[in-house]
Design a protein around this motif. Structure first.
Motif, PDB file in Angstrom:
ATOM      1  N   HIS A 113       0.840  -1.202   0.000  1.00  0.00           N
ATOM      2  CA  HIS A 113       0.000   0.000   0.000  1.00  0.00           C
ATOM      3  C   HIS A 113       0.877   1.254   0.000  1.00  0.00           C
ATOM      4  O   HIS A 113       1.813   1.362   0.800  1.00  0.00           O
ATOM      5  CB  HIS A 113      -0.912  -0.004   1.232  1.00  0.00           C
ATOM      6  CG  HIS A 113      -2.095   0.884   1.084  1.00  0.00           C
ATOM      7  ND1 HIS A 113      -1.995   2.260   1.095  1.00  0.00           N
ATOM      8  CD2 HIS A 113      -3.410   0.608   0.893  1.00  0.00           C
ATOM      9  CE1 HIS A 113      -3.195   2.783   0.938  1.00  0.00           C
ATOM     10  NE2 HIS A 113      -4.070   1.801   0.808  1.00  0.00           N
ATOM     11  N   PRO A 114       0.570   2.242  -0.860  1.00  0.00           N
ATOM     12  CA  PRO A 114       1.429   3.437  -0.956  1.00  0.00           C
ATOM     13  C   PRO A 114       1.483   4.288   0.313  1.00  0.00           C
ATOM     14  O   PRO A 114       2.413   5.080   0.476  1.00  0.00           O
ATOM     15  CB  PRO A 114       0.805   4.230  -2.123  1.00  0.00           C
ATOM     16  CG  PRO A 114      -0.550   3.637  -2.345  1.00  0.00           C
ATOM     17  CD  PRO A 114      -0.498   2.224  -1.855  1.00  0.00           C
ATOM     18  N   PHE A 170       2.399   3.370   3.105  1.00  0.00           N
ATOM     19  CA  PHE A 170       3.401   2.857   4.041  1.00  0.00           C
ATOM     20  C   PHE A 170       4.829   2.870   3.505  1.00  0.00           C
ATOM     21  O   PHE A 170       5.717   2.253   4.091  1.00  0.00           O
ATOM     22  CB  PHE A 170       3.018   1.442   4.495  1.00  0.00           C
ATOM     23  CG  PHE A 170       1.680   1.402   5.185  1.00  0.00           C
ATOM     24  CD1 PHE A 170       1.504   2.005   6.416  1.00  0.00           C
ATOM     25  CD2 PHE A 170       0.586   0.788   4.588  1.00  0.00           C
ATOM     26  CE1 PHE A 170       0.267   2.001   7.049  1.00  0.00           C
ATOM     27  CE2 PHE A 170      -0.649   0.761   5.201  1.00  0.00           C
ATOM     28  CZ  PHE A 170      -0.812   1.374   6.442  1.00  0.00           C
ATOM     29  N   THR A 171       5.094   3.569   2.397  1.00  0.00           N
ATOM     30  CA  THR A 171       6.487   3.690   1.943  1.00  0.00           C
ATOM     31  C   THR A 171       7.204   4.660   2.889  1.00  0.00           C
ATOM     32  O   THR A 171       6.564   5.535   3.503  1.00  0.00           O
ATOM     33  CB  THR A 171       6.566   4.238   0.507  1.00  0.00           C
ATOM     34  OG1 THR A 171       6.032   5.575   0.514  1.00  0.00           O
ATOM     35  CG2 THR A 171       5.762   3.357  -0.466  1.00  0.00           C
ATOM     36  N   LEU A 172       8.523   4.545   3.007  1.00  0.00           N
ATOM     37  CA  LEU A 172       9.244   5.438   3.925  1.00  0.00           C
ATOM     38  C   LEU A 172       9.087   6.912   3.530  1.00  0.00           C
ATOM     39  O   LEU A 172       8.840   7.750   4.415  1.00  0.00           O
ATOM     40  CB  LEU A 172      10.722   5.037   4.039  1.00  0.00           C
ATOM     41  CG  LEU A 172      10.981   3.695   4.764  1.00  0.00           C
ATOM     42  CD1 LEU A 172      12.475   3.401   4.831  1.00  0.00           C
ATOM     43  CD2 LEU A 172      10.377   3.683   6.171  1.00  0.00           C
ATOM     44  N   PRO A 173       9.197   7.280   2.225  1.00  0.00           N
ATOM     45  CA  PRO A 173       8.980   8.701   1.887  1.00  0.00           C
ATOM     46  C   PRO A 173       7.578   9.190   2.286  1.00  0.00           C
ATOM     47  O   PRO A 173       7.411  10.298   2.774  1.00  0.00           O
ATOM     48  CB  PRO A 173       9.155   8.728   0.358  1.00  0.00           C
ATOM     49  CG  PRO A 173      10.007   7.547   0.047  1.00  0.00           C
ATOM     50  CD  PRO A 173       9.626   6.500   1.053  1.00  0.00           C
ATOM     51  N   ARG A 174       6.572   8.339   2.130  1.00  0.00           N
ATOM     52  CA  ARG A 174       5.206   8.732   2.519  1.00  0.00           C
ATOM     53  C   ARG A 174       5.099   8.870   4.040  1.00  0.00           C
ATOM     54  O   ARG A 174       4.362   9.738   4.541  1.00  0.00           O
ATOM     55  CB  ARG A 174       4.203   7.682   1.999  1.00  0.00           C
ATOM     56  CG  ARG A 174       2.758   8.021   2.292  1.00  0.00           C
ATOM     57  CD  ARG A 174       2.276   9.257   1.536  1.00  0.00           C
ATOM     58  NE  ARG A 174       0.929   9.658   1.904  1.00  0.00           N
ATOM     59  CZ  ARG A 174       0.606  10.436   2.941  1.00  0.00           C
ATOM     60  NH1 ARG A 174       1.569  10.915   3.729  1.00  0.00           N
ATOM     61  NH2 ARG A 174      -0.652  10.748   3.197  1.00  0.00           N
ATOM     62  N   LEU A 175       5.849   8.042   4.771  1.00  0.00           N
ATOM     63  CA  LEU A 175       5.797   8.120   6.232  1.00  0.00           C
ATOM     64  C   LEU A 175       6.517   9.381   6.734  1.00  0.00           C
ATOM     65  O   LEU A 175       6.117   9.967   7.746  1.00  0.00           O
ATOM     66  CB  LEU A 175       6.384   6.849   6.860  1.00  0.00           C
ATOM     67  CG  LEU A 175       5.538   5.590   6.595  1.00  0.00           C
ATOM     68  CD1 LEU A 175       6.261   4.333   7.069  1.00  0.00           C
ATOM     69  CD2 LEU A 175       4.161   5.701   7.263  1.00  0.00           C
ATOM     70  N   VAL A 176       7.568   9.808   6.017  1.00  0.00           N
ATOM     71  CA  VAL A 176       8.215  11.089   6.350  1.00  0.00           C
ATOM     72  C   VAL A 176       7.213  12.220   6.151  1.00  0.00           C
ATOM     73  O   VAL A 176       7.052  13.105   6.995  1.00  0.00           O
ATOM     74  CB  VAL A 176       9.483  11.311   5.490  1.00  0.00           C
ATOM     75  CG1 VAL A 176       9.993  12.741   5.643  1.00  0.00           C
ATOM     76  CG2 VAL A 176      10.578  10.310   5.866  1.00  0.00           C
ATOM     77  N   GLU A 177       6.505  12.158   5.023  1.00  0.00           N
ATOM     78  CA  GLU A 177       5.471  13.162   4.730  1.00  0.00           C
ATOM     79  C   GLU A 177       4.389  13.164   5.816  1.00  0.00           C
ATOM     80  O   GLU A 177       3.954  14.213   6.279  1.00  0.00           O
ATOM     81  CB  GLU A 177       4.853  12.779   3.382  1.00  0.00           C
ATOM     82  CG  GLU A 177       4.204  13.890   2.596  1.00  0.00           C
ATOM     83  CD  GLU A 177       3.614  13.298   1.310  1.00  0.00           C
ATOM     84  OE1 GLU A 177       2.399  13.405   1.149  1.00  0.00           O
ATOM     85  OE2 GLU A 177       4.358  12.698   0.502  1.00  0.00           O
ATOM     86  N   LEU A 178       3.999  11.972   6.238  1.00  0.00           N
ATOM     87  CA  LEU A 178       2.993  11.857   7.302  1.00  0.00           C
ATOM     88  C   LEU A 178       3.507  12.518   8.577  1.00  0.00           C
ATOM     89  O   LEU A 178       2.799  13.307   9.209  1.00  0.00           O
ATOM     90  CB  LEU A 178       2.678  10.371   7.564  1.00  0.00           C
ATOM     91  CG  LEU A 178       1.855  10.062   8.815  1.00  0.00           C
ATOM     92  CD1 LEU A 178       0.449  10.664   8.714  1.00  0.00           C
ATOM     93  CD2 LEU A 178       1.766   8.553   9.047  1.00  0.00           C
ATOM     94  N   TYR A 179       4.755  12.201   8.950  1.00  0.00           N
ATOM     95  CA  TYR A 179       5.333  12.783  10.171  1.00  0.00           C
ATOM     96  C   TYR A 179       5.281  14.312  10.114  1.00  0.00           C
ATOM     97  O   TYR A 179       4.911  14.975  11.081  1.00  0.00           O
ATOM     98  CB  TYR A 179       6.782  12.301  10.354  1.00  0.00           C
ATOM     99  CG  TYR A 179       7.519  13.186  11.322  1.00  0.00           C
ATOM    100  CD1 TYR A 179       7.213  13.142  12.676  1.00  0.00           C
ATOM    101  CD2 TYR A 179       8.458  14.116  10.871  1.00  0.00           C
ATOM    102  CE1 TYR A 179       7.827  14.006  13.569  1.00  0.00           C
ATOM    103  CE2 TYR A 179       9.070  14.973  11.751  1.00  0.00           C
ATOM    104  CZ  TYR A 179       8.760  14.917  13.100  1.00  0.00           C
ATOM    105  OH  TYR A 179       9.358  15.770  13.977  1.00  0.00           O
ATOM    106  N   ARG A 180       5.655  14.868   8.947  1.00  0.00           N
ATOM    107  CA  ARG A 180       5.688  16.336   8.807  1.00  0.00           C
ATOM    108  C   ARG A 180       4.307  16.969   8.974  1.00  0.00           C
ATOM    109  O   ARG A 180       4.200  18.130   9.358  1.00  0.00           O
ATOM    110  CB  ARG A 180       6.229  16.710   7.430  1.00  0.00           C
ATOM    111  CG  ARG A 180       7.726  16.517   7.304  1.00  0.00           C
ATOM    112  CD  ARG A 180       8.130  16.967   5.929  1.00  0.00           C
ATOM    113  NE  ARG A 180       9.538  16.879   5.700  1.00  0.00           N
ATOM    114  CZ  ARG A 180      10.075  16.854   4.492  1.00  0.00           C
ATOM    115  NH1 ARG A 180       9.289  16.881   3.419  1.00  0.00           N
ATOM    116  NH2 ARG A 180      11.373  16.796   4.336  1.00  0.00           N
ATOM    117  N   SER A 181       3.272  16.212   8.671  1.00  0.00           N
ATOM    118  CA  SER A 181       1.916  16.778   8.738  1.00  0.00           C
ATOM    119  C   SER A 181       1.319  16.675  10.144  1.00  0.00           C
ATOM    120  O   SER A 181       0.231  17.199  10.395  1.00  0.00           O
ATOM    121  CB  SER A 181       1.006  16.034   7.749  1.00  0.00           C
ATOM    122  OG  SER A 181       0.750  14.722   8.229  1.00  0.00           O
ATOM    123  N   LEU A 182       2.030  16.027  11.065  1.00  0.00           N
ATOM    124  CA  LEU A 182       1.434  15.755  12.373  1.00  0.00           C
ATOM    125  C   LEU A 182       1.693  16.865  13.379  1.00  0.00           C
ATOM    126  O   LEU A 182       2.745  17.516  13.329  1.00  0.00           O
ATOM    127  CB  LEU A 182       2.045  14.471  12.957  1.00  0.00           C
ATOM    128  CG  LEU A 182       1.710  13.174  12.253  1.00  0.00           C
ATOM    129  CD1 LEU A 182       2.544  12.049  12.845  1.00  0.00           C
ATOM    130  CD2 LEU A 182       0.224  12.882  12.388  1.00  0.00           C
TER     131      LEU A 182
END
Ligand SMILES: [Fe+2]
Length: 308
Positions: free
Chosen positions: A54-55, A57-69
């Motif tokens: 699932h897209p 859960f890629t590491l770049p997407r998780l970095v993006e998620l962290y930044r939005s929190l």
């Protein structure tokens, strides 16, 4: 949950049929209903899922998620720690959360992104998964509520120390391999009433591990595409395999888990006052009396603008 409660609820469960999923809901999970009925909230059991690629859960997407929190949604530390870890002495890894995710391959760390149920995309995914769980769990843990999701990112070889969690959960392995040692939460030689009182009244999740416990462990392997049920307050610890691991934990509460938390909080209070409280699950009327008294008191405090 006492063994007798489980047996009674298992009998009730047999009388219930599963509600069909809405036709437009994606089917992310594969659940064996007989196994669910046998083990839910008593013992670990595997399910299967279709989220490994699932897209979200890629590491770049998780970095993006962290930044939005907002602040405080990430917890992280060094991952080369013992199974029995004093939470006050957990070592830091010297990196920022973002660096930790980017360098997870080599930085020997463990990181959790909490409450991703508040984030677009993740919220919908959580709900779709739990909408599949709910028809199975409703007979055992009625009134599913407080749906939550967490993402664990860990380095090769890292350890999550011995601890318990306050939710019913399913740990869906997205990437990498884990070995999870889980223990019977009803075995009072491993998890005492005082441990439960301390934790459920607001203490830290980590528990003291003794080497002799391991002989009693249910050892479960977890690979991408597999999920593992972790019963409410069941003690466990995790050994990561030799690759980066990403896991999606989907969790919820029920009326029963809310009651358990309140009864243990009340018992912690009574024990501090020098009393010997009757353990949760021993007496239904006592548990209910504690539950309703606590809620009434909390409401009264609220009316006076205070928190209990
Ligand atoms: Fe856990």
């Amino acid at each position: 949950m006492s063994a007798s409660t489980v047996v009674n609820e298992t009998t009730e469960a047999a009388a219930n049929s599963l509600a069909p999923l809405k036709s437009e809901t994606p089917r992310h999970l594969e659940i064996d209903d007989a196994e669910f009925r046998r083990h839910f909230n008593r013992k670990a059991f595997h399910i299967r899922h279709h989220l490994a690629d699932h897209p979200l859960f890629t590491l770049p997407r998780l970095v993006e998620l962290y930044r939005s929190l907002p602040e405080g949604h990430v917890e992280y530390n060094a991952g080369n720690i013992p199974v029995s870890q004093d939470p006050n002495l957990t070592p830091h890894n010297g990196l920022s959360p973002e660096e930790t995710i980017r360098r997870i391959e080599e930085c020997q760390s463990w990181l959790v992104i909490k409450h991703v149920e508040n984030q677009p995309g993740y919220r919908e995914l959580l709900n779709e998964c739990l909408d599949q769980i709910e028809p199975h769990s409703e007979a055992f843990a009625p009134q599913m509520c407080k749906r939550e999701a967490f993402i664990f990112i860990s380095s090769p070889g890292s350890v999550t120390p011995f601890h318990m969690d306050p939710e019913y959960s399913f740990l869906l392995q997205i990437r990498g391999h884990k070995t999870i040692s889980m223990f019977d939460g009803a075995d009072r030689s491993i998890l005492s009433e005082e441990d439960l009182e301390q934790y459920l009244s607001g203490g830290h999740r980590n528990l003291t591990f003794k080497d002799e416990f391991q002989a009693k462990a249910w050892v479960n392997e977890l690979t991408p595409g597999q999920g593992l049920h972790v019963p409410l307050t069941t003690p466990h610890w995790v050994q990561n395999g030799n690759a980066v691991s990403v896991s999606f934990s989907i969790a919820f509460q029920s009326k029963q888990s809310e009651q358990k938390k309140i009864v243990y909080t009340t018992n912690a209070y009574l024990r501090k006052k020098g009393l010997q409280p009757v353990a949760y699950g021993t007496s239904k009327w006592r548990d209910e009396a504690k539950y309703f008294s606590y809620r009434a008191l909390r409401r009264a405090f609220y009316l006076f603008g205070k928190e209990l």
